[in-house]
Design a protein around this motif. Structure first.
Motif, PDB file in Angstrom:
ATOM      1  N   GLY A  58       0.845  -1.203  -0.006  1.00 51.66           N
ATOM      2  CA  GLY A  58      -0.097   0.085   0.014  1.00 51.66           C
ATOM      3  C   GLY A  58       0.692   1.185   0.107  1.00 51.66           C
ATOM      4  N   PHE A 134      -2.556   0.020  12.946  1.00 55.77           N
ATOM      5  CA  PHE A 134      -3.283  -0.275  11.395  1.00 55.77           C
ATOM      6  C   PHE A 134      -4.799  -0.347  12.007  1.00 55.77           C
ATOM      7  CE2 PHE A 134       1.073  -1.462  10.952  1.00 55.77           C
ATOM      8  CZ  PHE A 134       1.199  -0.803   9.705  1.00 55.77           C
ATOM      9  N   ARG A 135      -5.022  -0.733  13.153  1.00 56.00           N
ATOM     10  CA  ARG A 135      -6.342  -0.784  13.586  1.00 56.00           C
ATOM     11  C   ARG A 135      -7.124   0.852  13.761  1.00 56.00           C
ATOM     12  NH1 ARG A 135      -7.778  -5.274  16.553  1.00 56.00           N
ATOM     13  NH2 ARG A 135      -5.810  -6.003  17.315  1.00 56.00           N
ATOM     14  N   LEU A 136      -6.396   1.854  13.660  1.00 57.13           N
ATOM     15  CA  LEU A 136      -6.960   3.179  13.774  1.00 57.13           C
ATOM     16  C   LEU A 136      -7.222   3.758  12.515  1.00 57.13           C
ATOM     17  CD1 LEU A 136      -4.228   4.685  16.379  1.00 57.13           C
ATOM     18  CD2 LEU A 136      -6.679   3.860  16.910  1.00 57.13           C
ATOM     19  N   PRO A 137      -8.512   4.167  12.499  1.00 57.93           N
ATOM     20  CA  PRO A 137      -8.631   4.823  11.112  1.00 57.93           C
ATOM     21  C   PRO A 137      -7.611   6.214  10.660  1.00 57.93           C
ATOM     22  CG  PRO A 137     -10.567   4.981  12.319  1.00 57.93           C
ATOM     23  CD  PRO A 137      -9.511   4.416  13.294  1.00 57.93           C
ATOM     24  N   VAL A 138      -7.492   6.597   9.593  1.00 59.17           N
ATOM     25  CA  VAL A 138      -6.625   7.679   9.114  1.00 59.17           C
ATOM     26  C   VAL A 138      -5.342   7.352   9.329  1.00 59.17           C
ATOM     27  CG1 VAL A 138      -6.126   9.940   9.331  1.00 59.17           C
ATOM     28  CG2 VAL A 138      -8.461   9.141   9.432  1.00 59.17           C
ATOM     29  N   ASN A 141      -4.236   4.187   7.800  1.00 64.63           N
ATOM     30  CA  ASN A 141      -4.121   4.424   6.320  1.00 64.63           C
ATOM     31  C   ASN A 141      -2.890   5.109   5.848  1.00 64.63           C
ATOM     32  OD1 ASN A 141      -5.177   5.159   3.813  1.00 64.63           O
ATOM     33  ND2 ASN A 141      -6.981   6.426   4.291  1.00 64.63           N
ATOM     34  N   ARG A 144       0.298   2.929   6.016  1.00 59.63           N
ATOM     35  CA  ARG A 144       0.280   2.125   4.817  1.00 59.63           C
ATOM     36  C   ARG A 144       0.912   2.915   3.746  1.00 59.63           C
ATOM     37  NH1 ARG A 144       0.792  -2.872   5.204  1.00 59.63           N
ATOM     38  NH2 ARG A 144      -0.754  -3.933   6.553  1.00 59.63           N
ATOM     39  N   LYS A 145       0.255   3.986   3.475  1.00 58.64           N
ATOM     40  CA  LYS A 145       0.482   5.072   2.313  1.00 58.64           C
ATOM     41  C   LYS A 145       2.013   5.541   2.287  1.00 58.64           C
ATOM     42  CE  LYS A 145      -3.939   5.823   0.612  1.00 58.64           C
ATOM     43  NZ  LYS A 145      -5.164   6.812   0.719  1.00 58.64           N
ATOM     44  N   THR A 149       4.330  -1.219   7.730  1.00 60.09           N
ATOM     45  CA  THR A 149       3.464  -2.389   7.658  1.00 60.09           C
ATOM     46  C   THR A 149       3.699  -2.896   8.974  1.00 60.09           C
ATOM     47  OG1 THR A 149       2.923  -4.321   6.178  1.00 60.09           O
ATOM     48  CG2 THR A 149       5.153  -4.026   6.796  1.00 60.09           C
TER      49      THR A 149
END
Lengths: 307, 302
Positions: A58, A134-138, A141, A144-145, A149
């Motif tokens: 990602g 990786f559980r947290l929104p934003v 995200n 990953r971007k 990882t």
């Protein structure tokens, strides 16, 4: 300049083609030439049409170079005034292992800039994060971007075999959440998983010592019940937070020093070395000692934490 | 061992039907028997002998001397009755176990066996498998059969989400929405497989002896946001838990598995498909997606 970039490339290929003792051999990933970030107009056009490359983790290099790294680099240069010493190995994957501190992971962000700007091939640091990230929104995200990882063996070995520079903070939450009293005292280095990973991938370990980050938020207390309520590993109390609210979240402008130590080779170990717990603990302990000694040395040599 | 009499399930479905049709071109195969519970909408080649409705599968396998069974029927979740698929698979596997003339089973599985979660590795290899879910249950039955019939050659292919021209899966329908509800603060990595590649993989598994489990997916990854942009659609970020409800309002059903995929993403490693299995998908994820888009724009403009 062009020649200096061309020379390491064949070495990188041979390094990734070397048959690894465990797992199937993977064809080398195509070389990524060092690219300049595109202009803002090109960038916006790519965003609107969805026309940009993303890797299997990602990672979006265009977004990272255009939007994420420049503001961090401003903090790096003007706020923490980071000095970098030592070198990073070129032509191979490498596992950068560093001390963790600072309540919020500013050390990780600054190390990412240090690696990108000092690596002979201008590589991005691919960091391994806790699953909380990786559980947290934003947050997950963006992680990953920007190339991060999950901290699991499979992902780490995959990145290292592809020749990436991977960053890991084995102290984990124990390190980043340590109290001010424990600054520059390394916490337990997990179970040595990073050494297993490096041995499995046959890449060098780079001990990285970060001085300055441990004082940005002097954590003097921990509101455990509030942390439990919010599902966080700790809820820090610093002289300015939560007293000053969001203002208290501004880190102190300490002067930083990031040192990349001498790489520890792992490719000479026997094929089943990754399963040899004694060897793994030896390698992990050796890296930990190197970082602790370097930290002691660098901290002793400072005249002020702000200069 | 080259197959002679092949039984293909799910011939009314897109994949099973296309597989049965391509197998007619295989010189060594003398008979192709297509099985499904309903009649296919598109006509199958005459050489495919169609069996629909309630047949005794064991009798069929024995009397027709079937040597190779391709179970292409299991559909990705979000389609039809969950239990019906499970029971049908159990019946078929039981029939295969008792019919000694069956030498080979090709099982169409799905990458859904890996699940999708924030604690998953970014890329799954064949040795990973999630603990629960319908797809895992189905593979469990196949494992059981392989244990009881060690002489049987079992090939399991785990297909990524299918996408390409003419695909009507829950995922394809979701991407067809004028406003696409997405999970706020998440952007899934999506990998798809073109149906042409899916058929080619199943065909190769049928005609060659390639025991084992193989992932099948197109090269490369698209982010969901990127896919929606490419499709010229508008994403509507809603809280993660509300995505299935929002999709239902727009008349697109998302199974729990699919909505997890659309939040956390999933990528499968296809190294073994290319090396041990010997097939390299011709369509990358981006190319398969573009194929899907072209067909769609063709329909709306014409």
């Amino acid at each position: 300049m062009a020649e200096a970039q061309v020379i390491p490339l064949p070495r990188r290929e041979t390094a990734t083609r070397r048959v690894s003792p465990t797992g199937p051999s993977r064809p080398p990933t195509p070389l990524r030439p060092r690219r300049r970030p595109p202009g803002l107009r090109t960038f916006l056009r790519h965003r609107l049409t969805g026309d940009y490359p993303v890797d299997e983790f990602g990672f979006d290099p265009e977004l990272t170079d255009t939007l994420l790294l420049p503001p961090l680099r401003a903090v790096y240069e003007n706020w923490f005034r980071v000095t970098v010493t030592g070198t990073l190995p070129a032509g191979t994957g490498a596992l950068v292992v560093a001390n963790h501190s600072g309540t919020l992971p500013w050390d990780a962000l600054m190390t990412a800039i240090a690696v990108h700007d000092h690596h002979p091939e201008g590589r991005h640091l691919r960091m391994l994060g806790a699953d909380l990230v990786f559980r947290l929104p934003v947050v997950g995200n963006l992680a990953r971007k920007s190339g991060q990882t999950l901290a699991c063996g499979a992902d780490a070995v995959r990145l290292l075999r592809a020749g990436e520079t991977v960053g890991v903070w084995p102290e984990g939450f124990k390190g980043i959440g340590k109290s001010f009293h424990d600054r520059y005292r390394l916490q337990r280095f997990g179970r040595g998983g990073f050494a297993t990973t490096a041995l499995r991938a046959g890449v060098p370990i780079v001990p990285c010592s970060i001085v300055g980050a441990e004082e940005i938020y002097p954590k003097i207390g921990d509101l455990k019940p509030l942390a439990t309520l919010l599902g966080l590993p700790y809820f820090p109390v610093t002289p300015l937070f939560p007293l000053l609210g969001p203002l208290g979240a501004i880190p102190l402008p300490t002067k930083w020093h990031i040192h990349f130590g001498e790489p520890v080779r792992t490719d000479l170990a026997p094929p089943d070395a990754a399963d040899d717990q004694a060897l793994v603990m030896d390698v992990a302990g050796g890296v930990r000692d190197t970082i602790q000694e370097t930290l002691d040395h660098l901290v002793a040599g400072r005249t002020s934490i702000f200069r | 061992m080259a197959p002679e009499v092949v039984l293909v399930t799910g011939v009314a479905g897109q994949l099973g039907g296309r597989l049965a049709a391509t197998l007619t071109a295989e010189p060594g195969i003398t008979r192709i028997i297509g099985v499904d519970t309903r009649r296919p909408r598109a006509a199958l080649p005459d050489r495919v002998e169609l069996v629909t409705g309630g047949t005794d599968l064991h009798d069929l396998l024995r009397t027709e001397d079937v040597d190779t069974v391709v179970h292409a029927a299991p559909r990705p979740a979000g389609h039809g009755d969950r239990d019906r698929d499970l029971v049908a698979t159990m019946r078929l596997l039981a029939a295969c176990q008792r019919a000694e003339n069956v030498r080979k089973l090709v099982f169409r599985s799905t990458a859904e066996v890996y699940g999708a979660s924030p604690t998953s590795p970014a890329v799954f290899t064949e040795t990973d498998r999630s603990a629960r879910g319908r797809a895992v249950e189905l593979e469990g039955y196949v494992d059981g059969l392989a244990r009881r019939r060690p002489d049987l050659t079992v090939t399991t292919v785990r297909l990524a989400e299918l996408l390409g021209a003419g695909v009507h899966t829950a995922f394809a329908n979701y991407l067809r929405l004028p406003v696409v509800p997405t999970a706020l603060g998440f952007d899934a990595r999506v990998q798809v497989l073109h149906p042409a590649d899916a058929v080619a993989v199943l065909r190769r598994a049928t005609t060659h002896d390639l025991p084992g489990v193989f992932n099948a997916g197109g090269d490369g990854v698209l982010l969901l946001s990127q896919a929606i942009r490419r499709a010229g659609r508008v994403a509507l970020p809603v809280p993660r838990a509300a995505v299935p409800a929002a999709a239902r309002l727009a008349r697109a059903e998302l199974s729990p598995g699919l909505s997890r995929l659309l939040s956390y993403g999933r990528v499968i490693d296809t190294t073994r498909l290319k090396t041990a299995f010997g097939y390299t998908p011709g369509w990358s994820t981006a190319a398969a997606f573009d194929d899907y888009l072209h067909e769609r724009t063709g329909i709306t403009s014409g």
